[in-house]
Design an enzyme around this catalytic site. Structure first.
Site, short mmCIF file in Angstrom:
data_model
loop_
_atom_site.label_atom_id
_atom_site.label_comp_id
_atom_site.label_asym_id
_atom_site.label_seq_id
_atom_site.Cartn_x
_atom_site.Cartn_y
_atom_site.Cartn_z
N GLU A 42 3.11 22.65 36.17
CA GLU A 42 1.69 22.85 36.48
C GLU A 42 1.28 24.28 36.14
OE1 GLU A 42 -1.20 22.29 40.43
OE2 GLU A 42 0.96 22.60 40.66
N LYS A 117 -6.93 18.04 37.57
CA LYS A 117 -6.43 17.73 38.92
C LYS A 117 -7.57 17.39 39.86
CE LYS A 117 -3.23 19.72 42.34
NZ LYS A 117 -2.50 20.98 42.67
N CYS A 154 1.45 17.71 41.20
CA CYS A 154 1.89 18.46 42.38
C CYS A 154 1.41 17.86 43.70
CB CYS A 154 1.46 19.91 42.22
SG CYS A 154 2.39 21.06 43.29
#
Length: 267
Positions: A42, A117, A154
């Protein structure tokens, strides 16, 4: 059909050019090993400590999707002939912040798709939403030469709905770039949740975590039955495992749990 996948567990500096050079070297090594896809963590483009999560710093460090970082990855992917997936900071045109974005490049160096995200890390004393713009749609599963791919990032590991949305649309393997920050019980959560997502969706989980003083490392590659195929340590490393669509079919033949869902009862 087996495909060798590489997880590039690495530590980012705050300088995109340095991280691109590290990525290029890792891509060459993985290609020489026979990998067909490599996954970076990430925000690998500029990874920075959580204490620096300030909107103006994030915005200043960001780049557009056609910026030098993605162009560099594209050239490296094309030269090596393998797929490349990496986190970056994408400039948000209509916002003073930036997106936490993951790009997917094919073996010809083409930007096939990207994902912003959607579930930001506002937990454990951090507030990612102070610095990042929020994506507004989940990743749509992607056909690749190695099977149908899902992707999330994540903190989204903690939301089984994210993986299940994709599993319902057909996924053989999930990619999860991460910057999993160290902390009390965090390593326990990391391992158990990754294995759980693989088991409940009968799909491979391919994770690549940031490393360094603030991050966990310990990247995991897990098969559809929950078997850990490879695991990183706390340091930088390239971690490899094969994914095999016959294994996916075998596990689903034994445990057809996704097909057995009675969604009309709990939606």
């Amino acid at each position: 059909m087996s495909t060798l996948i590489a997880a590039a567990q690495m530590q980012s500096s705050g300088i995109a050019e340095e991280n691109l050079a590290k990525a290029e070297a890792a891509i060459r090594i993985a290609a020489a090993r026979g990998a067909k896809l490599i996954v970076f963590p990430e925000i690998f483009m500029t990874g920075f400590p959580p204490a620096d999560l300030k909107a103006e710093l994030v915005r200043k460090a960001s780049q557009p999707l056609d910026g030098p970082f993605v162009r560099g990855l594209s050239a490296a992917a094309r030269q090596a002939g393998l797929w490349v997936i990496s986190g970056m900071l994408e400039t948000a045109e209509a916002d003073a912040k930036a997106y936490n974005t993951t790009v997917v490049l094919n073996a010809q160096g083409e930007l096939v798709t990207f994902y912003r995200k959607t579930h930001l890390f506002d937990a454990f004393g951090f507030k990612e939403s102070d610095a990042f713009a929020t994506g507004d749609k989940l990743f749509e599963p992607l056909e690749t030469p190695f099977g149908r791919m899902g992707l999330f990032v994540c903190y989204e590991l903690r939301f089984p709905e994210v993986a299940r949305y994709q599993a319902e649309r057909g996924v053989d393997f999930f990619i999860m770039p991460s910057g999993w920050v160290n902390g009390s019980m965090k390593e326990v959560h990391w391992r158990h949740l990754i294995v759980a997502r693989a088991i409940e969706n009968t799909a491979y989980m391919i994770t690549s975590d940031q490393t360094g003083d603030k991050y966990l490392g310990r990247s995991l590659l897990v098969d559809p039955m929950g078997v850990v195929l490879a695991e990183g340590s706390e340091g930088e490393d390239l971690i490899y495992a094969d994914i095999n669509l016959e294994r996916v079919a075998e596990v689903r033949g034994k445990v057809p749990s996704v097909a057995h869902r009675r969604s009309e009862l709990y939606r």
